[in-house]
Motif scaffolding. Structure first.
Motif, PDB file in Angstrom:
ATOM      1  N   GLU A 182     -24.117  -8.652 -16.236  1.00 10.63           N
ATOM      2  CA  GLU A 182     -22.843  -8.822 -15.553  1.00 10.63           C
ATOM      3  C   GLU A 182     -22.810  -7.982 -14.288  1.00 10.63           C
ATOM      4  O   GLU A 182     -23.578  -7.038 -14.125  1.00 10.63           O
ATOM      5  N   GLN A 183     -21.893  -8.344 -13.387  1.00 12.15           N
ATOM      6  CA  GLN A 183     -21.716  -7.568 -12.171  1.00 12.15           C
ATOM      7  C   GLN A 183     -20.982  -6.258 -12.494  1.00 12.15           C
ATOM      8  O   GLN A 183     -20.183  -6.211 -13.431  1.00 12.15           O
ATOM      9  N   PRO A 184     -21.230  -5.214 -11.729  1.00 15.00           N
ATOM     10  CA  PRO A 184     -20.500  -3.958 -11.943  1.00 15.00           C
ATOM     11  C   PRO A 184     -19.007  -4.132 -11.673  1.00 15.00           C
ATOM     12  O   PRO A 184     -18.601  -4.975 -10.885  1.00 15.00           O
ATOM     13  N   ARG A 185     -18.210  -3.321 -12.333  1.00 15.13           N
ATOM     14  CA  ARG A 185     -16.769  -3.334 -12.141  1.00 15.13           C
ATOM     15  C   ARG A 185     -16.282  -1.937 -11.764  1.00 15.13           C
ATOM     16  O   ARG A 185     -16.827  -0.936 -12.229  1.00 15.13           O
ATOM     17  N   VAL A 186     -15.247  -1.911 -10.946  1.00 15.27           N
ATOM     18  CA  VAL A 186     -14.633  -0.654 -10.551  1.00 15.27           C
ATOM     19  C   VAL A 186     -13.488  -0.350 -11.514  1.00 15.27           C
ATOM     20  O   VAL A 186     -12.587  -1.170 -11.694  1.00 15.27           O
ATOM     21  N   HIS A 187     -13.530   0.826 -12.131  1.00 14.59           N
ATOM     22  CA  HIS A 187     -12.506   1.242 -13.081  1.00 14.59           C
ATOM     23  C   HIS A 187     -11.773   2.465 -12.551  1.00 14.59           C
ATOM     24  O   HIS A 187     -12.328   3.264 -11.791  1.00 14.59           O
ATOM     25  N   VAL A 188     -10.532   2.625 -12.996  1.00 14.20           N
ATOM     26  CA  VAL A 188      -9.793   3.874 -12.838  1.00 14.20           C
ATOM     27  C   VAL A 188      -9.365   4.320 -14.226  1.00 14.20           C
ATOM     28  O   VAL A 188      -8.743   3.558 -14.975  1.00 14.20           O
ATOM     29  N   LEU A 189      -9.715   5.555 -14.581  1.00 12.21           N
ATOM     30  CA  LEU A 189      -9.420   6.097 -15.898  1.00 12.21           C
ATOM     31  C   LEU A 189      -8.472   7.276 -15.760  1.00 12.21           C
ATOM     32  O   LEU A 189      -8.733   8.213 -14.996  1.00 12.21           O
TER      33      LEU A 189
END
Length: 448
Positions: free
Chosen positions: A235-242
């Motif tokens: 899968e393509q990378p995803r940008v997360h905010v935690l």
């Protein structure tokens, strides 16, 4: 975050005065020197001698733990030399009495820290300290902190910050946390998960479980939030905010193409990142609230690793538009980039100091990888440390120290290190396993 209340502690006798630390000015690249007439480390000086300091065991339940945290912090900073307890002329100096300064002078001590920890009727702890200038026989600082007993280590960090700032004139950095990528398993199949710890390596806990690979975490400058990239196989990378306090996680970027290098704006409202499209990559800014994106660069090159200036008006980034990786500067809203780096080798991973005066970078040359700094106009380039594989410089919130990782190669893995902007202080940062991509929190002062 648990509330920590602070009160100024008065001197214990008439005639004892409080003395302020020397202001810094703008020459932060110069090494510290110990002034003779007062308890000050002058960061504008030309020679470096760590200040001999004695941290006496704090009285009371948990006091030795607090004083041990302070001793370790000051030693690791490189600006202090804590005197071994075997040389203390008084192992438990009375907290509310003036120390026997001549005895401490004879032991080679210039600064003395005394303290105690007690509990009030509600069960809260009260931690108190005094900082003494042994040479002049004066109390230079004294404070009390009231908090929950679970915060005893953190109180040690806060007292360390108070001492550090009083003596150096620079803001503290001990009451902070570090998020990093914890790496375990064989080199060919490393398990990479987000972890968080106190800046001294204590209180490690894991933020992701390792079922997906994570890279390039970056702390918000204003909140206990981290943005990072994650990627499942195929899968393509995803940008997360935690959100570190609540554990709430959101995907803020789910682009059809490869993304990388997310980093918060100074106010925490936007994220700058690199988006790959075909054989090139351009920079974009995303508003976290509305999820709208603005394109910042439009070239046939690979533009990546954006980093905002502290005032939010400019972005430094790396690009190969000139044929090799170099650092460029542009307005935060996008536009033509001005080249900053002109030294031998390639430059990458720029990181703007919270003070705004310096930009840290990784420079790769024939001799390996160096971590260095330059001024915001590209002048004054200095190498702080070199090694086989040094990467990912990230600033402490006071702009005086940089954390990075070093990978010696082979079947080994990365380890974290901290270097100051003089290049004279370099110490390892303990982690449970291999580690990479450190990112420093802001000071945990919101709950104070």
């Amino acid at each position: 975050m648990t509330l920590i209340n602070r009160k100024i502690l008065s001197p214990v006798a008439n005639g004892l005065t409080r003395r302020g630390a020397l202001a810094l000015g703008g020459a932060a690249l110069l090494a510290p020197a110990v002034a003779k007439a007062e308890l000050v480390i002058d960061l504008r000086g030309g020679s470096f001698q760590p200040l001999p300091i004695a941290v006496a065991d704090f009285a009371g339940d948990g006091g030795v733990l607090v004083s041990g945290v302070i001793t370790n912090n000051l030693k690791r900073s490189g600006y202090f030399t804590p005197i071994d307890k075997s040389r203390h002329p008084d192992r438990n100096p009375p907290f509310d009495s003036v120390p026997q300064f001549e005895a401490w002078k004879a032991a080679g001590v210039q600064a003395l820290v005394t303290g105690r920890v007690s509990r009030d009727g509600s069960g809260r702890i009260k931690a108190e300290f005094r900082l003494w200038d042994v040479t002049t026989g004066t109390q230079t600082d004294g404070q009390q902190y009231f908090t929950d007993p679970s915060n005893n280590r953190r109180v040690g960090h806060i007292i360390s910050d108070a001492i550090f700032t009083k003596v150096t004139g620079v803001g503290g950095f001990f009451d902070t946390r570090v998020v990093f990528v914890d790496e375990s398993g064989p080199k060919e199949n490393r398990r990479k998960r987000l972890a968080i710890m106190d800046q001294d390596g204590a209180n490690v806990r894991y933020l992701t479980n390792g079922d997906v690979s994570v890279v390039t975490p970056r702390y918000s400058p204003v909140a206990q939030e981290v943005t990072y990239m994650s990627q499942r196989m195929g899968e393509q990378p995803r940008v997360h905010v935690l959100n570190i306090e609540t554990g709430q996680r959101q995907v803020v970027g789910n682009f059809p193409d490869m993304t990388s290098s997310p980093r918060f704006s100074p106010n925490g409202a936007r994220i700058a990142l690199s988006l790959q499209q075909g054989g090139n990559a351009n920079l974009y800014a995303m508003d976290i609230g509305s999820r709208t994106t603005t394109r910042l660069t439009s070239t046939g090159a690979i533009d990546t690793s954006p980093s905002y200036s502290p005032d939010g008006t400019q972005i430094v980034f790396e690009s190969d538009r000139g044929g090799s990786q170099q650092l460029y500067l542009m307005p935060a809203g996008g536009g033509e980039g001005k080249r900053l780096s002109f030294g031998a080798g390639s430059y990458s991973q720029p990181s703007w100091s919270p003070r705004g005066d310096l930009i840290a970078f990784t420079r790769r040359g024939s001799g390996g990888f160096a971590i260095g700094v330059m001024r915001a106009d590209g002048s004054g380039e200095r190498v702080l440390t070199e090694g086989f594989h040094n990467e990912a410089p990230n600033w402490a919130p006071n702009g005086q120290y940089i954390m990075f990782f070093r990978d010696p190669g082979g079947q080994s893995g990365g380890k974290l290190y901290m270097v100051d902007i003089t290049g004279r202080v370099e110490v390892p940062v303990p982690t449970p396993a291999f580690a990479s991509d450190p990112t420093w929190s802001p000071l945990l002062t919101a709950g104070r």
